[in-house]
Write a protein that holds these residues in place. Structure first.
Motif, short mmCIF file in Angstrom:
data_model
loop_
_atom_site.label_atom_id
_atom_site.label_comp_id
_atom_site.label_asym_id
_atom_site.label_seq_id
_atom_site.Cartn_x
_atom_site.Cartn_y
_atom_site.Cartn_z
N CYS A 31 9.68 -42.41 -12.61
CA CYS A 31 11.01 -42.22 -13.17
C CYS A 31 11.67 -43.59 -13.37
O CYS A 31 11.61 -44.43 -12.47
CB CYS A 31 11.85 -41.36 -12.22
SG CYS A 31 13.59 -41.29 -12.66
N CYS A 34 14.79 -43.60 -10.47
CA CYS A 34 14.55 -43.52 -9.02
C CYS A 34 13.12 -43.87 -8.64
O CYS A 34 12.81 -43.93 -7.45
CB CYS A 34 14.93 -42.14 -8.48
SG CYS A 34 13.80 -40.85 -9.01
N THR A 36 10.46 -42.22 -8.61
CA THR A 36 9.53 -41.24 -8.07
C THR A 36 8.46 -40.97 -9.12
O THR A 36 8.70 -41.16 -10.32
CB THR A 36 10.19 -39.87 -7.75
OG1 THR A 36 10.89 -39.43 -8.90
CG2 THR A 36 11.13 -39.96 -6.56
N CYS A 70 13.21 -38.26 -14.20
CA CYS A 70 12.95 -36.97 -13.55
C CYS A 70 14.14 -36.04 -13.74
O CYS A 70 15.23 -36.49 -14.10
CB CYS A 70 12.64 -37.18 -12.07
SG CYS A 70 14.08 -37.70 -11.11
N CYS A 73 17.35 -37.02 -11.76
CA CYS A 73 18.14 -38.11 -12.35
C CYS A 73 18.83 -37.64 -13.63
O CYS A 73 19.96 -38.03 -13.91
CB CYS A 73 17.24 -39.31 -12.64
SG CYS A 73 16.77 -40.20 -11.15
ZN ZN Z 1 14.49 -39.99 -11.01
#
Ligand code: ZN
Length: 127
Positions: A31, A34, A36, A70, A73
């Protein structure tokens, strides 16, 4: 407030598979916000800045202005975007208003204030 002219933005187009792959590669499948790991089906491609704030002639699928993020987010970001977009439109309306008042300006006099202008427009409006 009445909108005087449409705000033209680039049209959303589907993002070609190749471009998606390039974005994923650039972000190492993570992402953009973030970091991830992105799971297929659980992320979106985000236009940055949002299309609604761009010029009509802009390429909506410009690689450098797309990010994969993601769902979490994206959910956090959408209300913020909507606020920015509303704000930009408010400012554009206000500016358009000023331009119209400026056009009617009498030489040697000030540009009428927003209030004065609204009064004039009301008086001119057909019953
Ligand atoms: Zn994210």
């Amino acid at each position: 407030m009445r909108r005087r002219r449409p705000f033209l933005s680039p049209e959303r187009r589907s993002i070609p598979r190749r471009l998606r792959a390039e974005i994923m590669l650039r972000q190492e499948d993570r992402c953009a916000d973030c970091r991830t790991r992105l799971i297929i089906g659980f992320f979106v491609f985000d236009h940055r800045p949002p299309l609604a704030l761009r010029d009509e002639a802009d390429d909506p699928n410009d690689l450098d202005r797309l990010a994969a993020i993601c769902w979490t987010c994206d959910e956090r970001k959408t209300p913020r975007d909507l606020k920015d977009i509303a704000r930009a439109k408010r400012l554009a309306d206000k500016h358009q208003d000023f331009i119209e008042r400026q056009r009617e300006k009498v030489p040697g006099r000030r540009v009428p204030s927003r209030q004065q202008w609204q009064r004039v427009m009301r008086d001119l409006a057909p019953e």
